[in-house]
Design a protein around this motif. Structure first.
Motif, mmCIF file in Angstrom:
data_model
loop_
_atom_site.group_PDB
_atom_site.id
_atom_site.type_symbol
_atom_site.label_atom_id
_atom_site.label_comp_id
_atom_site.label_asym_id
_atom_site.label_seq_id
_atom_site.Cartn_x
_atom_site.Cartn_y
_atom_site.Cartn_z
ATOM 1 N N PRO A 1 3.407 23.641 1.333
ATOM 2 C CA PRO A 1 3.553 24.323 -0.047
ATOM 3 C C PRO A 1 2.833 23.709 -1.181
ATOM 4 O O PRO A 1 2.753 22.422 -1.594
ATOM 5 C CB PRO A 1 5.102 24.187 -0.090
ATOM 6 N N GLY A 2 1.932 24.728 -1.904
ATOM 7 C CA GLY A 2 1.338 24.261 -2.969
ATOM 8 C C GLY A 2 -0.281 23.622 -2.696
ATOM 9 O O GLY A 2 -0.987 23.445 -3.554
ATOM 10 N N LEU B 1 -5.447 23.154 5.118
ATOM 11 C CA LEU B 1 -5.522 22.743 3.851
ATOM 12 C C LEU B 1 -5.024 21.693 3.531
ATOM 13 O O LEU B 1 -3.574 21.699 3.589
ATOM 14 C CB LEU B 1 -5.149 23.838 2.605
ATOM 15 N N ASN B 2 -5.583 20.426 3.658
ATOM 16 C CA ASN B 2 -5.085 19.138 3.235
ATOM 17 C C ASN B 2 -4.920 18.806 1.955
ATOM 18 O O ASN B 2 -5.745 18.745 1.239
ATOM 19 C CB ASN B 2 -6.038 18.072 4.002
ATOM 20 N N VAL B 3 -3.639 18.259 1.520
ATOM 21 C CA VAL B 3 -3.342 17.926 0.082
ATOM 22 C C VAL B 3 -2.377 16.946 0.153
ATOM 23 O O VAL B 3 -1.221 17.099 1.033
ATOM 24 C CB VAL B 3 -2.844 18.987 -0.960
ATOM 25 N N PRO B 4 -2.590 15.606 -0.308
ATOM 26 C CA PRO B 4 -1.309 14.501 -0.073
ATOM 27 C C PRO B 4 -0.011 15.011 -0.598
ATOM 28 O O PRO B 4 -0.009 15.578 -1.806
ATOM 29 C CB PRO B 4 -1.970 13.614 -0.963
ATOM 30 N N ASP B 5 1.070 14.584 -0.082
ATOM 31 C CA ASP B 5 2.334 14.747 -0.607
ATOM 32 C C ASP B 5 2.543 14.507 -1.989
ATOM 33 O O ASP B 5 3.362 15.156 -2.765
ATOM 34 C CB ASP B 5 3.393 14.225 0.244
ATOM 35 N N ARG C 1 1.951 20.278 -8.643
ATOM 36 C CA ARG C 1 1.282 21.906 -8.396
ATOM 37 C C ARG C 1 2.826 22.919 -8.306
ATOM 38 O O ARG C 1 2.618 23.723 -8.601
ATOM 39 C CB ARG C 1 0.701 21.839 -6.799
ATOM 40 N N ILE C 2 3.929 22.478 -7.378
ATOM 41 C CA ILE C 2 4.865 23.146 -7.090
ATOM 42 C C ILE C 2 5.563 23.325 -8.409
ATOM 43 O O ILE C 2 5.949 24.581 -8.645
ATOM 44 C CB ILE C 2 5.554 22.772 -5.775
ATOM 45 N N ASP D 1 12.924 27.488 -4.741
ATOM 46 C CA ASP D 1 12.698 26.415 -4.188
ATOM 47 C C ASP D 1 11.573 25.712 -4.849
ATOM 48 O O ASP D 1 11.002 24.676 -4.019
ATOM 49 C CB ASP D 1 12.475 26.658 -2.637
ATOM 50 N N ASP D 2 10.933 25.966 -5.721
ATOM 51 C CA ASP D 2 9.679 25.473 -6.475
ATOM 52 C C ASP D 2 10.321 24.026 -7.353
ATOM 53 O O ASP D 2 10.201 24.075 -8.659
ATOM 54 C CB ASP D 2 8.960 26.271 -7.231
ATOM 55 N N THR D 3 11.006 23.297 -6.796
ATOM 56 C CA THR D 3 11.734 22.291 -7.636
ATOM 57 C C THR D 3 11.419 20.942 -6.948
ATOM 58 O O THR D 3 11.116 21.016 -5.362
ATOM 59 C CB THR D 3 13.429 22.414 -7.604
#
Length: 331
Positions: A111-112, A215-219, A225-226, A276-278
């Motif tokens: 997500p994000g 699409l790779n993004v570190p957690d 972003r979210i 759920d964008d929390t």
């Protein structure tokens, strides 16, 4: 013949059109779009010349190469352009649809990660639709298709729609004309059993997954972003308090956006945040992604179709890397 076709005005027009077809896979789509732009008042046609040059003073705007090395010269002088009937366009498209495999793509990422940004760009470039599982399910129920009725009955009873139903909905959707040359799957599959069910369905029609891009993004980057994301529910337009704020946004005394000021730029209607964008919900969503969805990449890796893009960089670089991955054989 009627009114003469309007020639392309600049070399840039042609370049833009040719870029719609980075490989022979989308060649027929590109020429259909190009012909419609060049001759909007007549049936869509291909513009070709048997000569090797501009001919009779016609300026050669460009050259495109189709299957088997067939060359199509686009010229600015309508007097020296041969028009091929629309039936020939349809014949060429049918040949590609029959003898070339469908471009079946999957876009993965937590997500994000930017799937909602990159998906429409791929859709526009290749001319194939991006298919959302949720949208397909709602459309099937609304249109009361056989499989849609089954899904509706399950949902009314409070149950979860099974993989067989979802695959059936996808099967019906990809039979529509806009999916003739391919499609991009968004939100499916989410588990390995779903991937295997999809593979079986595609194999029945002689197709298979041709490209999977992660699409790779570190957690650690995803929370910002979210949690800063706001959407306009009616249109699906997405905003971000840091990266793409609405023009109306105002900050409160605490430095955070005033919810009352978060309005859609186009309609001035209120924006909303997904439940759920929390930060707390994101933790669970990421766990599910890594546990259930990420293994799907390993499922497709033996087929040589999996690519990876660093989505934690400038947008222009993400898109450049995405285009490189989309090229055949580039992973």
């Amino acid at each position: 013949m009627g009114r003469r076709p309007r020639p392309l005005s600049t070399r840039q027009d042609l370049t833009h059109s040719v870029r719609l077809a980075p490989d022979p896979f989308t060649f027929p789509i590109m020429f259909s779009k190009l012909a419609t732009r060049v001759a909007p008042r007549v049936s869509p046609r291909l513009f070709s010349s048997g000569g090797g040059g501009g001919g009779a003073g016609g300026a050669l705007l460009g050259l495109a190469v189709g299957a088997g090395g067939a060359a199509f010269y686009i010229q600015s002088n309508p007097d020296v352009v041969d028009l091929v009937p629309a039936s020939k366009v349809a014949e060429t498209e049918e040949k590609f649809a029959t003898y070339w495999p469908r471009n079946v793509m999957m876009l993965f990422g937590p997500p994000g990660s930017g799937k909602g940004t990159q998906g429409p760009k791929i859709e526009a470039m290749l001319g194939i639709p991006q298919l959302s599982t949720g949208d397909m399910l709602r459309a099937a129920v609304k249109n009361q298709t056989e499989i849609g009725k089954k899904a509706q009955g399950i949902m009314k009873a409070g149950g979860l729609v099974g993989d067989d139903i979802v695959v059936g909905i996808i099967k019906d959707r990809i039979a529509e004309p806009d999916c003739k040359f391919g499609f991009i799957l968004d939100g499916f599959p989410r588990t390995q059993p779903q991937a295997k069910a999809l593979d079986k369905m595609l194999a029945e029609e002689g197709a298979c997954v041709s490209k999977v891009i992660e699409l790779n993004v570190p957690d650690s980057i995803l929370e910002e972003r979210i949690c800063g994301r706001w959407i306009h529910k009616a249109s699906g337009a997405s905003y971000h308090v840091k990266y793409a704020p609405p023009k109306s946004m105002k900050l409160g005394a605490d430095g955070k956006p005033d919810p009352a000021s978060m309005l859609d730029d186009a309609t001035s209607e209120p924006l909303m945040q997904r439940p759920d964008d929390t930060a707390s919900a994101l933790v669970n969503r990421l766990k599910e992604y890594h546990r259930m969805t990420k293994p799907i990449l390993k499922h497709y890796q033996p087929h040589g179709v999996v690519g990876s893009v660093n989505a934690n960089q400038e947008m222009t670089k993400v898109w450049a890397d995405m285009q490189a991955n989309l090229k055949s054989g580039k992973n």
